[in-house]
Design a protein around this motif. Structure first.
Motif: not given
Length: 498
Positions: A228-236
């Motif tokens: 279950d790879v996390p979806t694309p993101r930043y500021f996490h």
């Protein structure tokens, strides 16, 4: 709630305890902020600056995990000034802060804070520092402060630099391998010699790729996405605990997220967690730190307001310490204080425990409890045909059921001893240790040894090696020794013919 509780998958909001008399209510909890720099040192969470909703901050707070009390840190020396999204690390009792963004410019100044004296100072390094940036990766490794990537106001970066605490020198590092592309505001965590970097933003797209950099060799490798790879993101946020990395929240370009993921380093698999309890709302630019058996998150931005709520997520209801039985038992090897029998080996005394030896070996049970002279209390028992070093390794096995740091030469002599003392499992362990040392020059000697001591598995492996490498083996001195064992020569000839 299922037996054992789902509390191991539950969030709860942290309420700060009442402060001591004389401390005002205004000092109790930090104000709302996103993009604050944070680090855990001992039982304290230190948090500096950030964005408060109307401007950047330069206040400094500490949270005591034992008392659950927030307290503003009153400092001496020149403050670093207002800023957000800067990295802070700890090294030998001081915190170090590099760069960030103050609302009008990107920074590359460097500041140190001595925890005991509560004093800030500006670090004046030798050599040129990295260019100004925020949203970069920052870790300490050995005597270096290492940083990677970030954004300098016009360009997204993927360079790596390090500051030598001993020489006060900055240097750019030439890394190798699968180097991550340019990015700012990924999440990162350090585990052992490795720093792990997940996701980020390159000015065009949010990412969910995953990298590891070995800080000893400065080599990058991309880690495949499994599960279950996390979806694309930043500021996490990102934190590491007990062999896993945890990722929470962030911004995907349209929503502030509150999903929660675990990456297990051993299996390489991502799992989306389904926690219960007082769930934090979706947010980006939050503080996230691990202390003890819990992950703590503070503040961030939910897309409408800047936050100052505080949450704790326990990894499991109870943290069971790792087993210590083997190491404890290893302490009994040649321990005079805890012994009740003495052996004399190569003229040296070796101390042991009767009951342990008797329990683990029929040979020692007969020797120590069979009515022979050796069973008398206080008797010193002379051991012949076994060297002092090999006898100590024999005792280590009897106490721990394992072997550590055994050379191939020791394993040969230990195999002989294992047959003498009727220790079948030890014999197999020695065979395995010897197997890994087989070469063209040693195989015939090992073949003879295995035959002489009925080590059938090792003998079969040595014979296969001889047959596979006959051209080289037949010219060795060891092959000439086989002339003394015509049965073994015939076995080689018949096997080769078949």
């Amino acid at each position: 709630m299922p037996p054992g509780g789902s509390r191991s998958r539950s969030w709860r909001q942290v309420k700060a305890n009442a402060l001591p008399p004389g401390v005002s209510v205004g000092d109790q909890v930090p104000g709302p902020r996103s993009g604050a720099a944070s680090v855990v040192v001992g039982n304290k969470l230190f948090m500096f600056g950030g964005y408060g909703g109307s401007g950047r901050l330069d206040d400094f707070w500490e949270f005591d995990f034992e008392s659950r009390i927030w307290k503003e840190v009153h400092c001496q020396g020149p403050s670093p000034g207002v800023r957000e999204n800067n990295g802070v690390v700890e090294y030998k009792g001081s915190l170090y802060l590099f760069g960030g963004y103050n609302g009008s410019q990107w920074l590359n100044d460097f500041h140190g804070f001595h925890i005991e004296t509560r004093t800030w100072r500006k670090v004046e390094p030798a050599g040129a520092p990295p260019v100004s940036r925020f949203g970069y990766v920052a870790v300490v490794h050995s005597h270096y402060f290492c940083l990677f990537g970030g954004y300098d106001g016009t360009t997204w970066l993927n360079d790596m630099h390090r500051f030598n605490f001993d020489t006060s020198l900055w240097e750019e590092v030439n890394t190798s391998g699968q180097i991550p592309s340019i990015r700012s505001c990924p999440s990162w965590c350090k585990d052992g010699d490795n720093v792990y970097v997940f996701g980020g933003y390159d000015g065009v797209q949010r990412m969910n790729d995953f990298y590891r950099c070995d800080l000893e060799t400065m080599t990058w490798a991309q880690i495949p996405g499994i599960g279950d790879v996390p979806t694309p993101r930043y500021f996490h946020s990102c934190a590491v605990h007990n062999g896993s990395m945890y990722v929470f929240g962030g911004y995907n370009g349209s929503d502030r997220l509150c999903d929660f993921f675990e990456h297990n380093f051993d299996t390489g698999t991502w799992t989306e967690l389904e926690p219960h309890g007082d769930l934090p709302t979706g947010r980006s630019s939050l503080v996230a730190q691990v202390h003890g058996n819990s992950l703590f998150i503070f503040g961030g931005y939910n897309g409408q307001v800047v936050l100052n709520d505080f949450y704790e997520w326990r990894f499991q209801p109870l943290l069971v310490p790792p087993p210590t039985l083997q190491e404890d038992m290893r302490k009994l090897v040649n321990n005079r204080e805890l012994s009740d029998v003495t052996f004399i080996v190569d003229g040296f005394p070796v101390y042991a425990s009767r009951v342990h030896l008797a329990l683990r070996s029929e040979h020692f049970r007969a020797m120590l409890y069979g009515g022979m002279r050796e069973s008398e209390k206080g008797a010193e028992i002379e051991i012949k045909d076994v060297s002092h070093a090999v006898f100590l390794k024999l005792l280590e096995y009897l106490y721990t059921d394992t072997l550590s740091d055994v050379t191939a030469n020791q394993a040969v002599h230990l195999l002989v001893a294992s047959e003498q003392y009727l220790l079948a499992r030890l014999k197999t362990l020695c065979e395995e240790a010897i197997r890994t040392s087989i070469t063209v020059d040693t195989v015939c000697t090992i073949f003879l040894l295995a035959h002489k001591h009925n080590a059938e598995g090792l003998k079969e492996i040595a014979l296969d090696f001889v047959l596979d490498n006959m051209e080289g083996v037949k010219d060795t001195a060891g092959f000439l020794e086989l002339k003394q064992e015509p049965d073994l020569l015939m076995e080689i000839i018949f096997r080769q013919a078949s």
